[in-house]
Structure formats: structure tokens, C-alpha cells
Design a protein around this motif. Sequence first.
Motif, PDB file in Angstrom:
ATOM      1  N   VAL A 168       0.855  -1.172   0.000  1.00  0.00           N
ATOM      2  CA  VAL A 168       0.000   0.000   0.000  1.00  0.00           C
ATOM      3  C   VAL A 168       0.893   1.223   0.000  1.00  0.00           C
ATOM      4  N   THR A 169       0.528   2.180  -0.808  1.00  0.00           N
ATOM      5  CA  THR A 169       1.285   3.425  -0.806  1.00  0.00           C
ATOM      6  C   THR A 169       0.528   4.459  -0.003  1.00  0.00           C
ATOM      7  N   LEU A 170       1.196   5.015   0.980  1.00  0.00           N
ATOM      8  CA  LEU A 170       0.589   6.027   1.815  1.00  0.00           C
ATOM      9  C   LEU A 170       1.174   7.379   1.444  1.00  0.00           C
ATOM     10  N   TYR A 198       6.801  -0.089  11.806  1.00  0.00           N
ATOM     11  CA  TYR A 198       7.490  -0.340  10.545  1.00  0.00           C
ATOM     12  C   TYR A 198       8.898   0.194  10.652  1.00  0.00           C
ATOM     13  N   LYS A 239      13.427   0.823   5.240  1.00  0.00           N
ATOM     14  CA  LYS A 239      14.305  -0.044   4.456  1.00  0.00           C
ATOM     15  C   LYS A 239      15.133   0.766   3.464  1.00  0.00           C
ATOM     16  N   GLY A 240      14.617   1.851   3.024  1.00  0.00           N
ATOM     17  CA  GLY A 240      15.396   2.678   2.108  1.00  0.00           C
ATOM     18  C   GLY A 240      14.499   3.469   1.183  1.00  0.00           C
ATOM     19  N   GLU A 241      15.125   4.362   0.417  1.00  0.00           N
ATOM     20  CA  GLU A 241      14.360   5.185  -0.499  1.00  0.00           C
ATOM     21  C   GLU A 241      14.180   4.435  -1.812  1.00  0.00           C
ATOM     22  N   ILE A 242      13.088   4.715  -2.452  1.00  0.00           N
ATOM     23  CA  ILE A 242      12.820   4.081  -3.741  1.00  0.00           C
ATOM     24  C   ILE A 242      12.532   5.169  -4.757  1.00  0.00           C
ATOM     25  N   LEU A 300       5.399  -1.335   3.216  1.00  0.00           N
ATOM     26  CA  LEU A 300       4.665  -0.085   3.165  1.00  0.00           C
ATOM     27  C   LEU A 300       5.507   0.901   2.383  1.00  0.00           C
ATOM     28  N   LEU A 301       4.892   1.534   1.393  1.00  0.00           N
ATOM     29  CA  LEU A 301       5.595   2.586   0.671  1.00  0.00           C
ATOM     30  C   LEU A 301       5.041   3.920   1.147  1.00  0.00           C
ATOM     31  N   VAL A 302       5.886   4.721   1.692  1.00  0.00           N
ATOM     32  CA  VAL A 302       5.416   5.989   2.227  1.00  0.00           C
ATOM     33  C   VAL A 302       5.901   7.116   1.334  1.00  0.00           C
ATOM     34  N   TYR A 336       9.573   6.089   0.334  1.00  0.00           N
ATOM     35  CA  TYR A 336      10.414   5.308   1.228  1.00  0.00           C
ATOM     36  C   TYR A 336       9.738   3.975   1.483  1.00  0.00           C
ATOM     37  N   GLU A 337      10.547   2.963   1.569  1.00  0.00           N
ATOM     38  CA  GLU A 337      10.001   1.631   1.791  1.00  0.00           C
ATOM     39  C   GLU A 337      10.148   1.271   3.263  1.00  0.00           C
TER      40      GLU A 337
END
Lengths: 692, 692
Positions: free
Chosen positions: A118-120, A142, A145-148, B131-133, B140-141
Motif C-alpha cells: 500500500v502506498t501512503l 514499521y 528499508k530505504g528510499e525508492i 509499506l511505501l510511504v 520510502y520503503e
Amino acid sequence: MVFKVTVTRAWRATRTLWLPMLVSLSVCVCVCRASSPQEDSAMENIVTEKKAEESHRQDSADLLIFIMLLTLTILTIWLFKHRRFRFLHETGLAMIYGLLVGVVLRYGIHVPRDMGNVTLSCHVNASPATLLVNISGKYYEYTLKGEIGANEVNDVQDNEMLRKVTFDPEVFFNILLPPIIFHAGYSLKRRHFFRNMGSILAYAFLGTVISCFVIGLLMYGCVTLMKQLKQLDGDFFFTDCLFFGAIVSATDPVTVLAIFNELQVDVDLYALLFGESVLNDAVAVILSSSIVAYQPQGDNSHTFEVMAMLKSFGVFLGVFSGSFALGVATGVFTALVTKFTKLRDFQLLETALFFLMSWSTFLLAEACGFTGVVAVLFCGITQAHYTFNNLSPESQDRTKQLFELLNFLAENFIFSYMGLTLFTFQNHIFNPMFIVGAFLAVFVGRAANIYPLSFLLNLGRRNKIRSNFQHMMMFAGLRGAMTFALSIRDTATYARQMMFTTTLLVVFFTVWICGGGTTQMLSCQRIRVGVDSDQDNSISITDGSERRSTKHESAWLFRIWYNFDHNYLKPILTHSGPPLTATLPPCCGPLARFLTSPQAYENECQLKDDDSDLILTDGDMNLTYGDMTVSTDATGAHMSGGAAFAGAATCDDLDRELTYGDHELVMRGTRLVLPMDDSEPPFTDPYQRLRM
Amino acid sequence: MVFKVTVTRAWRATRTLWLPMLVSLSVCVCVCRASSPQEDSAMENIVTEKKAEESHRQDSADLLIFIMLLTLTILTIWLFKHRRFRFLHETGLAMIYGLLVGVVLRYGIHVPRDMGNVTLSCHVNASPATLLVNISGKYYEYTLKGEIGANEVNDVQDNEMLRKVTFDPEVFFNILLPPIIFHAGYSLKRRHFFRNMGSILAYAFLGTVISCFVIGLLMYGCVTLMKQLKQLDGDFFFTDCLFFGAIVSATDPVTVLAIFNELQVDVDLYALLFGESVLNDAVAVILSSSIVAYQPQGDNSHTFEVMAMLKSFGVFLGVFSGSFALGVATGVFTALVTKFTKLRDFQLLETALFFLMSWSTFLLAEACGFTGVVAVLFCGITQAHYTFNNLSPESQDRTKQLFELLNFLAENFIFSYMGLTLFTFQNHIFNPMFIVGAFLAVFVGRAANIYPLSFLLNLGRRNKIRSNFQHMMMFAGLRGAMTFALSIRDTATYARQMMFTTTLLVVFFTVWICGGGTTQMLSCQRIRVGVDSDQDNSISITDGSERRSTKHESAWLFRIWYNFDHNYLKPILTHSGPPLTATLPPCCGPLARFLTSPQAYENECQLKDDDSDLILTDGDMNLTYGDMTVSTDATGAHMSGGAAFAGAATCDDLDRELTYGDHELVMRGTRLVLPMDDSEPPFTDPYQRLRM
């Protein structure tokens, strides 16, 4: 023709093994994946717990793929060794298997799209390390984990499965590299290493820096050209080019040295290559981190600025010396603990302590902001030089075997992961022009390292580095685990992704082509093989003049250090060497008596015997006396009995001691197949030496 | 009086060690913490990267604390052993050091409140694993770590530092337990284990189930009473009580068996205790997971329902048999690979393969939804029984030493972490009434396991389990690593948190009090010590009647299995045993010839010699013939030369073979201090046996 035949034979041998295993592998993977949804529906109420369990099962299955890959590699290596097939080293093999599994995972297995992500969208300014999410009244924790990149957001959701087999890049740097590097330091052949110390340091430090800058400049030219031709889709700064130069300057000894070992290539060439590749890993790591640390103060962060450059240089020196000091310090601490406790009565405790102290070097360095991998390297060298002598024979075996095994597993894991990554990594950027440029630059960079330095070194060396040795060193500049670990560490930007792809191809090419062609290259360059390191020694003993020349050319740099080591450090840190009461000035008497172990006095008598034994050899006697006249820094203390070793710790002593040090390191169980004598170089994977 | 003196001596010895190390430890921790903010301000633009780096440094520092703790423990163990102090085992010591560091971390170091945590309120229904924020345009993951109770949200933000030293509970189950359990299986003393197989299985299976239900029922009574007295602040169901019963039923052999080894306590008692505690770990794991799987279909999920209970029972059987089968299967696979390849020429490959196959058992079981720990146990037993015989002597040493080291490190890590947890764990619930009830229940549960079962077993055993043995077994029911790992695995609910706290106290009490009092208990119960396992054997050889009785009482259950194993499994899986051509019916000739290794024929001749050697002993000859008349299931094939072993694989053979099997396992390097002969029990930590 011969090549073709051997390949066919190897293929036939391999086919019998890998087909059933690969099939069972894919079946196992499919089963694990298929069983998940059915279980999920059974209890929908415990969502979180179930999810964690499923994720754990998935992780187990993924790890299992790698274990199976390693098992397969081991069995195939055995087959290759059994059938004397020498064109493909185990690391190359591991990569091939990795490639195959990568292809299967990428194209063979279709996983239904996981809608769980899910993208928040949040209105937070920073990205905290820990995130508490309030989901319909319940709090979930949570971790970051890192930037995407924005363009990968869809990829993330699409290729859940491929991402699953992708490890956190830091795993390589923090778990897999340390044992490899420690093993390299611990198994350094000290005798030949010290004999060629000057040249090795020159190649490793100066050479790596030269190579880094040559490659960096060439790549900058290439990138500029690409910009002109509109072949570039993102930013690529000069610092990126330098960074690329730094990471591909780390050469990997594994493949070539395994073959050198097997064929018993000239020991000096071996020492040069091994020493260089061990040390230049350390240089490359710190060089790359210094380049990353280059941050001009101005708005444009990619201009040249003297202060920033000086700061980078300071970082290089600081991190290197800090890591070096930490590594040596824990090594010395371990040596002292093992010397002054009777821990050797309990081998398990001793081995455990040795392992923990070596590991803590890494952690300590990382915690203090230094580079753990570098610290571990120097810790390994110190442990081999001092602590090893204090261990009980059982623990000597145990520690050697333990690190040998860890090294073997980590290395093959990294190489098979490399193969896998070519297909499973999400953000490859294959840019043909960049790749061609990189291959060219790597070649030129290596040449700019080896040839000019060899020329300069030959001015000072009596035992010249011949041109065929230079060609061989040029050819043997394989790239391996360190290059891979450095390049996968950060693949966030466009430049880094392109670098990663290119680095992977460089590794593949050098390991397969250069690694596979080592035997041909050796015979092409007429480098003598089948040289027993001890036979070499005995030749030089009978031929006094040659031996002295070998010694002198190396000893000028290290005579002072060696004297200090032999007279003070060895007696303080180990049970060997002359008693401190003989070497320290009389005013330090009580301290000297406290630090000298009872064994040192026994050694004193024994050494005398050893000396008289050696004097029976005519050539050796000549040398001993010849050297004694050279060494004028004898303290004169304890002259009656211990003169020959207390003060006059000359290069002859050095040579002899290093030889004996090596003898102690000889592995058991290496004499199953090959008719080798006891004086083999220490602690190289025993199976690599077996000729069959 | 004696106790006091020894304690003072030990204290004096310890004080010299731990004070400087503890100080350096805290300094190091503080330094690492202090250096972070300064660096942060230097480059504010690379927030994420810096954060990841800082978190990595923090992790290194935290891990370093544990490494230092282990180092400290090792040095103190050495001092204790050196000074012959026997009231505190290394595990107890590790716990004490853990406690001390826990106190320092909790009260000594003040960390400024980390404001980095942000609570987000989201309108999502599920809690996704990833979770993708979207934070101000960048993605950010985040990965799910777990649910947090609403009341702990503030704690999470407060005690960042304490949480940092808290490991993911799954680490214990997936990384630290497997080597411990594998080592237990691999080092099982097969000879005495098989002699007491029936009793061991009874204690481990029946006994653990009895203990689980007795403790569960008692705790349910206690909890009901607490509810009446309003001492309970949350739910506590009957399944929770049963779960508690299951986790505290797993006994830990470490401490007691170390002392037994040192004092050379009666081998039958040793075998009973060791066998029981190894197997009941497996039973407890699966029992607890079956109890968790108990999920009635109705709305109220805590009522009794026959179907759910049957399902739980099915889960128990399914998971157990699945794990058992998987463990045995990989063991058998490894045996076949090592038998039919000439891998033994390359010891490193052999050791690596052995290690990987053993590890893959765990992963395979976990991936298939079985219990990895249980699979690993049976894999270990299979490896010891079959694969071990196929390994080269070097690999036998290597594998033993490797798993010994892993076991040692993992065990001490778990115990020191236990000590740490008492102060650093965030959600302790100390409920005095529950704790008192639990201690009582644990005591009664152990009694209900040992005494009734011993009575029943004594009805069938000739070699009775005497009452002093029963008392000793009762007393030796320590709780350790497995109980801890099971209880820390899930601490989400109120009931689980209270259980965890209580379990921790039970472990502390039993390890310190029962573990420390073992020597006193032994002398109090007049259990003979200083029994050499082989001396015991030689007595029975000369005293034929006694020996036969020992044998018969155990062999009735396993004679059939043993014959099968000796005649078919051993020849198929190893190089030993009679050739299959002799044991299989003639119709299977080609298959038998294919499966029989050339060594088996050599063994045949050798066995004959062995037999004739043994016949020289008068008592033994009697027995051999006596047994041969007993065994009527001789196939009659190959009668002329191989009759004595082909068909007539009787309990005498069993005994002899197991004895020799043990002999092969004897460790090198155990004869440094103690005057022991070769026939020591195999592969128990060598330093544990040294008396000084």
C-alpha cells in the motif's frame, strides 16, 4: 581442440548432476509458493501473525535456493576436480549456476501480483527510522528499508518475488566479506610476503590510486562523449567516475591464485599477486568512501574545491590509519590474552575467544566509523603473526579450518549471487557505450598500474620483476567479491545503477575469460610451474649469492622493523623469540622478567641447537656469518650464548623464522593425493592443491 | 563453609577480570553514542543515508556489547575451571553478566529522547508487509516489524536505546537454536541412548505431555483463583495455561550434563537425562505450536471443541512426523552423497557439504511449514549414525569441532541475553501469585512426569531406575534455551507477557539453584561418580549375566530395528556393515552389488578377525554363541563365512558396534589434563571433562 574436448567432458559430467537438482529446486520453490494462499484463507483473523509466518517461510525458501545452489556448486567442483578439468574455477561455476537460477526465477516462475503493498501519502518532512502506523485503531511498527525512486514504485509492487531473493546489500559488506578478508590476512604467506613487501605496498597503494584515477579520467571522457551523443539519460558526475575507478580497482585473488597453487607457480609471482590483491581491497574500500565523502561547500556540489579534496584525503588517511590501528590492537590484545592465560588447556574456549575477538574487530571498527573490512584484514595478519604462535596445536587447526570454511562458503555464495543478480536485479541499465568504455578503461588502468610501477620497482630490485611476470600480473587482475559488494551497496541513482550493471559484466568477463585462461597464459608466458616453495628455498640456500640478493632487495625496508619485531614484539606477545631480559636494556629488568614467558628461555637453548643444525649446511653457515657482520645494531647483551639471535636478528633470521612460521601453518590432510613434502605454503585450500 | 570460601575465591578471581572490561564496555557504548550527533550536523542533506549509517553503527555497537559479554564469560569460565570452582556453570555465569549489563543499560546510560519516531494515522484496513510511504515527493520503503499495544506506543518512543539491544525473537528460533539442537543430536551417545531407548522415549513423549497438562491444569486453577481475587488485569485462557505448560516442559541438559561429564556420573543416568532433554525439546516445540493451532470455529474462540482439539492433535502428529521425515531424509541424502562420491578426498568440500545439508534441513522444514528445530535434531542423529562413518577423519574432526563451537557460542549468547532481558525487556509483568503458582506447578509437573513413569518403566526394566536416580532426574529438570526461545517468540498479549516474565524467573532459579546444587545433590543421593563409561562396559563383559540383563531390557524394542539397520541401512548408507550381497535375497543380486561398497567386503574379512579376537575373551565367547542361538531370523545366506554377522546381528553385535561407533567419535585433545583412556564418551565439550 583440447579445450573443446574438456568442455564436452565437463558438460557431460555436470549434466548428470544439475538437471535433477535444478528440477527439484524449482519444484521445491513452486511448492512453497503454492501452499501459501490455501493456508491464508484458513484463519483470516490472525492477519499479522500469519503474514509474518508466511514471510518467514518465504525467506526460508529463498535462502534454501542459495543453499541448494552452493550444494550443487560443491558437487560440481568435486566432479571437475575429480576429472581434472581446470578451465573453470569454482567461483566461475557458482556464477553460472546463479545465472541459470536467475533465468528460472525471472522467466520460469509466474507469481500472482501481490496486492499487499500500500502506498501512503503522508505530510511528514523527514523519513524516520521507525514508523508507527495507526491502522484502524491498532498500532503497527514499521522500520525504514530505504528510499525508492519514483519510477520503481510500480516495479516494487510487480516483482515482489524477484525482490524477495534480493538481499540487503549491506549483508555482503557486513556478513560475507569479513570472513573472506580475514581469511586472506590470516593465510598470508608471511615469508614471501615480507620478501616482496616493498613491491607489494607499491602495487597496492600507489597502483590502486593510479588505477582509480586513470579509470576515473577515462570514464569521464567516455561519459562526456556520451552526453554529446545524447546517450545518457541521467546525471553522471566526475566523482561518480572516480568512484567507479575505485571500485573496479579492487582485484580478487581467488581464481588465479587457486590455479597458481595447483600448478605451483613461482613463489615470488604468487606473493606479489596475492599481497597486492589482499591489500588493494583495503585501499579500494577506503578510496571509494573518501570519494563519497567529497562534498564541496558551495551550492553546486560537483565542482572542484581544494578544501573538500583535502578533506577527502584526510578521510582516507584517517579511516585507513584508524582501521589499521584497531585491527592491530585487537590482534595484539588477543595475543596478550592467549599468552598470559592458560586458555590453551581448553581448546574450545580458546577457539571461541579467537573467533569472537576477530569478529569484534569488525564491529568495533564499524561502531567507531572506521572500515570494518580493513580492520579485519590487519587483525588477521596480526593474529597470524603473533596470536597463532600462542594457540594450542588443536586451536591452530580449528581456527584455520573454521575460517577456511567460512571463506569458502561466503565466497561461493557471493559469486552465485552475482550470477543470480544479472537477471533478478530490478534496475539494470545496460549502456553499450559505457560498457565498452569501462572495459577499455579497466584494461588501461591495470596497465597503468603494473607496467610503470614495475619499471620503477625494477630500478631498486635486484631480483627484477621480469616482463613475463608483468604480463601475467596484468592478465591476473580479476575483479570479484569486493568490487561486487562495493557496487551493489548503493544503487539509488542512475549513475550507480549503470555502474553496477557494468561492474557485474566486468566481473563475469574477468573471472571467466582471464580466470579460465590462466593456464594458457602461464604456458604462453613461459612462467615456470611446479616450483615447490621449499625447493626454491633450498636452491637459494645452496646458491648463496642468489639468496642474498633476494633478501637484500626486500630487507632494506624492513630490517629495522624486523629487528624491532623480533627483539621486542615477538617476545612480548608470544612465547617465541629471545627473552626480553636479553634484548631490553638492563634498567627494564623487572618488566622484562614479567613479560618474558618461561618458554622463551627454553627457546633460547633450542634456538642454539637449531643454529648448530643449520651450520651443518655449508652454504648456510657462510650466510649466517656473512649476515652477522652486516648487522651492526647488535645490542651486545647476553653475548655469550644468545648473540646469534638476540641482537643479530638479521635478514637471515628473518628468512628462517618466516620459513618456520610457515611450517607451523602447514595443514594436515593435504597429502592425500599429491606427493608433497611438509614444507608446502601454509593454509591454502588443501583441495585446491590436489592435482587430480 | 566450603561453599562460602569457594565463592569468595571465585569472586576475587572474577573481580580482576570484569571490572576493567565492564568499564571499557560502557565507555565504548558511550563513545559510540556521543559521536553520532556531531557527524549528523556535518551533512544534513543526505538524511536517509546518514540515518541508515548511524543505525548500522548503532547495531554494530549493540552487537559488540554481546561479543564483549561472551568474551568476558569465556575468560571467567577459564578462571573458574583453572581454579576448580564448580558451583556456577558457564551458562549461569553468562546470565549474571547479562544481568549486570542489563542494569547498566537500563539505569546507567541516559539517552536523549529520540524524536525521530512519527505516528501516522492511516485509513487502511490491513497491515501490509511492505509499506511505501510518500514523504514530500519521495518514496520510502518500510517493512512491518509487528503490532504494538496502544499503551506501549509511548514506551517505544521513550526507550529507543533499550529496544535497540532487543533482538527480533525469531533470531533465537532461526539462528541460535538450530546449531544447539543439531549439536545435541550429533553428539548423542548412541550406545547408551539405544540401551535406554524405551525409557527415554517414555519420558520424552509421555512425560512431556503429562507435564504439560499437569502444569496447564494447575496454572488454570491458579489463574481462576487470581481472577476471583482480582489479581488479573487481562485475559488468561485455558489454552494460554496449556501453552505455558508446554513451554516450561522443555528441559535443558546443558548445566547438569556438563557437571555429570566432569564427575563421570553413572552412564545410564546420564543417558536417561540427556536423551530425555534432547527429545523433549522437540516434543515441547510441537506441543506448543499444536496448542496455538487450537482454534474452535465458534464465535467464542476459547471454548472446548472436539473437532478443534482433534485438529490440534492432527497438527501435532503431522508436524512431528513431517519434521522427523525431513530430518532423516536429508541425513540419508547426505550419507548417500558422501558414500557414492569420492568427496572425502577434498575435506573442505566435504565439510562444506555436510554443513550446508544440515542447514538446508532446517530451511526445508521451515519452508514446508514443519518445525525446523525438530527436523535438525533428527538430521543430527542420522548424520551421526550414518554420514559420520563416510566422512574422512579430517572432516569428522572438522564437523564435530565446528558444531561444538557453534553450540558453545549460541548457548552462551542465549543465556547472556536472558540475563539482559530481565532489565531491558519493556513489557515485564511481575505477578507474585502467578510466579509462585508457576514454580509450584513446574515442580509438581516434573514430579508427575518422573515418578509415575519410572514406576511403570521399572515394571518392565530389569535394570531398575533406582529411587536416587529418580530424585536426581527430578532435580535435574532445568529449563533453558528452548523454554526461553519459545516464550519470547510471542509477547503480544497480557497472558504471554506474564508467562515470559515467569519463565525467565523459572530459568534463572533452576539454572542457578538446581544447576549449582548438582554436586551436592549427587553426593546427597549417593550416586556413584567417577564411572568410566568403558570401565562400566568391561565390568559387564567379564560379568556376563549382568551384561545380558542390561541388554535384554533395552533390546526387546529395538532388536528388529537394529537387525534391519545393521543388515540393510548401514550397508546401503555407509561403507560398514555386512555386504548387501549377503543380506539381501539372491534375486536382488545386481542391486545389492551396485549398492555395496568395496570396503564392505574388506570389512567382512576384518569383522571375522574382530570376531575371533573377541572369542578369546571367555565371557564374550559364551555370549556370542548364546546370542546366536537366540537369533533365529538369520537369512542363512553366505553362511560359510558371514554367518556370525550377516544374519545373526544380535544385541551383542549391537552393543559392540555402538561401542565402536562411539570410539570413532572420541575427540582429540581431551587428554591434556585428565588421565583418561580412549574410550571416553564421544564429543562432549572436551574442556567440560577436564577436572582441573
